[in-house]
Design a protein around this motif. Structure first.
Motif, PDB file in Angstrom:
ATOM      1  N   GLY A  39       3.862  35.196 -11.852  1.00  0.00           N
ATOM      2  CA  GLY A  39       2.926  34.876 -12.925  1.00  0.00           C
ATOM      3  C   GLY A  39       1.525  34.633 -12.402  1.00  0.00           C
ATOM      4  O   GLY A  39       0.529  35.095 -12.979  1.00  0.00           O
ATOM      5  N   ALA A  40       1.412  33.923 -11.276  1.00  0.00           N
ATOM      6  CA  ALA A  40       0.103  33.653 -10.691  1.00  0.00           C
ATOM      7  C   ALA A  40      -0.573  34.947 -10.251  1.00  0.00           C
ATOM      8  O   ALA A  40      -1.787  35.132 -10.445  1.00  0.00           O
ATOM      9  N   ALA A  41       0.198  35.871  -9.652  1.00  0.00           N
ATOM     10  CA  ALA A  41      -0.368  37.143  -9.204  1.00  0.00           C
ATOM     11  C   ALA A  41      -0.831  37.975 -10.392  1.00  0.00           C
ATOM     12  O   ALA A  41      -1.892  38.626 -10.346  1.00  0.00           O
ATOM     13  N   LEU A  42      -0.057  37.970 -11.472  1.00  0.00           N
ATOM     14  CA  LEU A  42      -0.448  38.716 -12.675  1.00  0.00           C
ATOM     15  C   LEU A  42      -1.720  38.129 -13.277  1.00  0.00           C
ATOM     16  O   LEU A  42      -2.607  38.873 -13.743  1.00  0.00           O
ATOM     17  N   LEU A  43      -1.830  36.795 -13.270  1.00  0.00           N
ATOM     18  CA  LEU A  43      -3.063  36.166 -13.757  1.00  0.00           C
ATOM     19  C   LEU A  43      -4.251  36.592 -12.910  1.00  0.00           C
ATOM     20  O   LEU A  43      -5.322  36.926 -13.432  1.00  0.00           O
ATOM     21  N   ALA A  44      -4.085  36.579 -11.595  1.00  0.00           N
ATOM     22  CA  ALA A  44      -5.187  36.943 -10.706  1.00  0.00           C
ATOM     23  C   ALA A  44      -5.602  38.390 -10.899  1.00  0.00           C
ATOM     24  O   ALA A  44      -6.784  38.734 -10.709  1.00  0.00           O
ATOM     25  N   ALA A  45      -4.652  39.239 -11.276  1.00  0.00           N
ATOM     26  CA  ALA A  45      -4.956  40.655 -11.506  1.00  0.00           C
ATOM     27  C   ALA A  45      -5.467  40.901 -12.928  1.00  0.00           C
ATOM     28  O   ALA A  45      -5.751  42.058 -13.288  1.00  0.00           O
ATOM     29  N   GLY A  46      -5.572  39.845 -13.749  1.00  0.00           N
ATOM     30  CA  GLY A  46      -6.062  39.988 -15.126  1.00  0.00           C
ATOM     31  C   GLY A  46      -5.009  40.514 -16.090  1.00  0.00           C
ATOM     32  O   GLY A  46      -5.356  40.925 -17.205  1.00  0.00           O
ATOM     33  N   ARG A  47      -3.751  40.470 -15.719  1.00  0.00           N
ATOM     34  CA  ARG A  47      -2.676  40.973 -16.590  1.00  0.00           C
ATOM     35  C   ARG A  47      -2.042  39.768 -17.287  1.00  0.00           C
ATOM     36  O   ARG A  47      -0.905  39.379 -17.040  1.00  0.00           O
ATOM     37  N   PHE A  48      -2.826  39.172 -18.193  1.00  0.00           N
ATOM     38  CA  PHE A  48      -2.476  37.887 -18.794  1.00  0.00           C
ATOM     39  C   PHE A  48      -1.239  37.958 -19.686  1.00  0.00           C
ATOM     40  O   PHE A  48      -0.398  37.053 -19.655  1.00  0.00           O
TER      41      PHE A  48
END
Length: 578
Positions: A512-521
């Motif tokens: 989840g943190a990696a997806l947030l960092a990639a803008g894939r909210f």
């Protein structure tokens, strides 16, 4: 972000040490027997070593005193090195490659065999004397002359074979032995010594064939000669792990020397390894009465009872043997096996005590120290485990398994530099085919590099580990390494693999943190929501869930998530609520 600590590594695995016994064998020889009895031409000039893999505990099975043929002295002791099972003739020089084995020639049935003349008999006696004095070239010349004068007599062919063998002419020796076999087909010496040549040239199928033939022909030989022929056959059967055949051969040998305790022990080993442990027990109990075979017999007996699901009986047998007069090394071996049996029953404290006693019995036993190290780690005594693994590594500095486990304990204790160093050594020492060890060593190397903030090295090592042996844990740390390098697509891929391999809340939180960092909210939200459903006390998951919702414009839902994180004490969440 929260991350998982690495799971403990498996205890060291020790390859059974080289398991060997030594045996003495007849080589090409001349006899003191009359020339008319070629089938009795038997004399011992030397000994050879044959590799054996039976003794699983690295103890010589022993070789009983044999009533050997002339000049064989004493009982061999120690262990033979694999693939060195060749006769060592006194002659120096490089042994030439032997020509392919040819079938023994068939001579015309009508060709008469003429007796030696007095002059020929005198020359034969002279050739024997020269051979006994190691004057092989001179003996060869006389034998060749005798063959030219009286080809049908087998004895000169045998003597010439011996001379050529001593001169390292295996091709010529093999040829003359085949002539001898054709002229004296009832003699076991021909196929026996053809087997010796085959062993020297590592033609093991041919050696087995010749020794089998020699054993069949040796029924009327002297007991000592037949025993040695059977030993040769046993060596080749053992090389092939043909324990059923080996059992049959050693049974014949035991009939010759029924009071040979070491032979009883070897037969017990073979029978046990052929899958008939119950039948092996009488032989092994007999071997318990002899100091030379007591430890090995006790270990096999314990293994047999353990296989019968009688571990308590196995432990009692080990205790009984350990309480008798044994060397420190043998006592340590019994105590290590006891520790392993107790560990398998989850009796960790008495197992650790047995292992500790083993280290005291033999201060040079890396196996005892490694067993103790593994057991102390299992009881969460990491400091004690570290000391034991360090001692084991000092005793066997090139043992990849020991170094790997030492590195794992160091990693668990936060000694990251030391763990990284020993993991690197493991990668250099481990066999290329040992994927499990290589993968785990690369894992330890990668995690220690991550903790030392060397993220490129961490990512490289962990990627190598995952390629050799995929695991959720490795993919998790690989994802964290990529995340630290801000390589978010690679982090997402690795963390997705971790979730797929083992759907833990930690893996989903980090994904989840990696997806947030990639803008894939939107993709991050379900992963984070599943974490808080599973663990409502996870403040980091609530906070990241709030961030994913806020980024999607779900302000009310975001506020609820931030409030849950704030109640759990997360300061960042309180800031979001202002």
């Amino acid at each position: 972000m929260k991350t998982l600590l690495p799971s403990p590594l498996a205890p060291a695995r020790f390859a059974p040490a080289s398991k060997c016994w030594r045996w003495a064998a007849l080589t090409l020889a001349l006899a003191a027997a009359p020339a008319a009895h070629a089938q009795t031409m038997l004399d011992t000039l030397q000994t050879i070593n044959i590799s054996n893999t039976l003794d699983q505990q690295n103890v010589s099975g022993g070789q009983a005193a044999l009533d050997r043929a002339r000049a064989l002295k004493g009982q061999l002791q120690g262990q033979a090195a694999p693939d060195t099972s060749v006769p060592a003739m006194p002659a120096a020089g490089t042994v030439p490659a032997a020509a392919p084995t040819s079938a023994a020639p068939t001579l015309p049935a009508t060709t008469p065999t003429l007796p030696f003349s007095d002059a020929q008999a005198a020359r034969l006696k002279s050739a024997k004397a020269l051979l006994a004095q190691s004057k092989w070239a001179q003996a060869r010349a006389i034998y060749e002359g005798l063959i030219a004068d009286n080809y049908q007599q087998p004895e000169p062919h045998f003597g010439l074979a011996l001379s050529l063998f001593a001169l390292n002419d295996l091709t010529g020796a093999r040829f003359e032995l085949n002539q001898f076999v054709a002229l004296s087909p009832e003699s076991f010496e021909g196929p026996y010594n053809l087997g010796i040549i085959a062993v020297q040239n590592k033609e093991y199928d041919e050696a087995l064939k010749q020794f089998t033939s020699a054993a069949a022909l040796s029924s009327k030989a002297t007991p000592s000669a037949r025993r040695q022929v059977l030993e040769a056959l046993a060596g080749e059967q053992n090389r092939r792990l043909d324990y059923a055949g080996l059992s049959a051969t050693l049974t014949q040998a035991l009939a010759i020397d029924p009071n040979d305790v070491s032979l009883q022990y070897r037969l017990g080993q073979a029978v046990a390894l052929s899958g008939n442990g119950a039948r092996a027990l009488p032989l092994l109990y007999g071997a318990l009465q002899n100091n030379a075979t007591r430890a090995g017999a006790a270990l096999l007996i314990a293994d047999i009872y353990d296989a019968q699901k009688l571990p308590d009986r196995a432990v009692r047998e080990l205790d009984s043997a350990a309480g008798q007069s044994l060397s420190g090394t043998d006592r340590a071996r019994l105590l290590v096996r006891k520790a392993q049996l107790l560990q398998a029953q989850n009796q960790l404290k008495p197992a650790a005590q047995a292992a500790r006693e083993a280290t005291l019995a033999d201060t040079r036993s890396a196996s005892a120290e490694a067993t103790l190290g593994a057991l102390l780690a299992a009881t969460n005594d990491l400091r004690g485990s570290l000391d034991a693994w360090k001692k084991a590594a000092q005793l066997e500095s090139a043992n990849a398994s020991i170094l790997l486990n030492l590195a794992a304990v160091q990693l668990s204790l936060g000694q990251n530099t030391e763990a990284r160093h020993n993991a690197a050594l493991t990668l250099k020492l481990a066999a290329v085919s040992d994927s499990a060890t290589l993968a785990r060593a690369a894992f330890v190397q990668g995690v220690s590099a991550y903790r030392l903030k060397d993220y490129p090295a961490a990512a490289s090592a962990l990627a190598g580990s995952a390629a050799r042996q995929p695991s959720a844990e490795t993919s998790l740390w690989l994802g964290l390494s990529h995340y630290a390098l801000k390589a978010y697509p690679a982090a997402i891929a690795a963390l997705s693999d971790s979730v797929r391999l083992n759907n833990t809340s930690s893996a989903r939180l980090n994904l989840g943190a990696a997806l947030l960092a990639a803008g894939r909210f939107a993709e991050a939200e379900p992963n984070l929501r599943s974490v808080v459903v599973e663990d409502p006390s996870n403040a980091a998951a609530w906070y990241q869930l709030g961030l994913s919702r806020k980024a999607q414009g779900k302000n009310a839902e975001a506020k609820t998530a931030f409030a849950s994180a704030a109640k759990l004490g997360l300061a960042e969440a309180r800031t979001e609520l202002k």
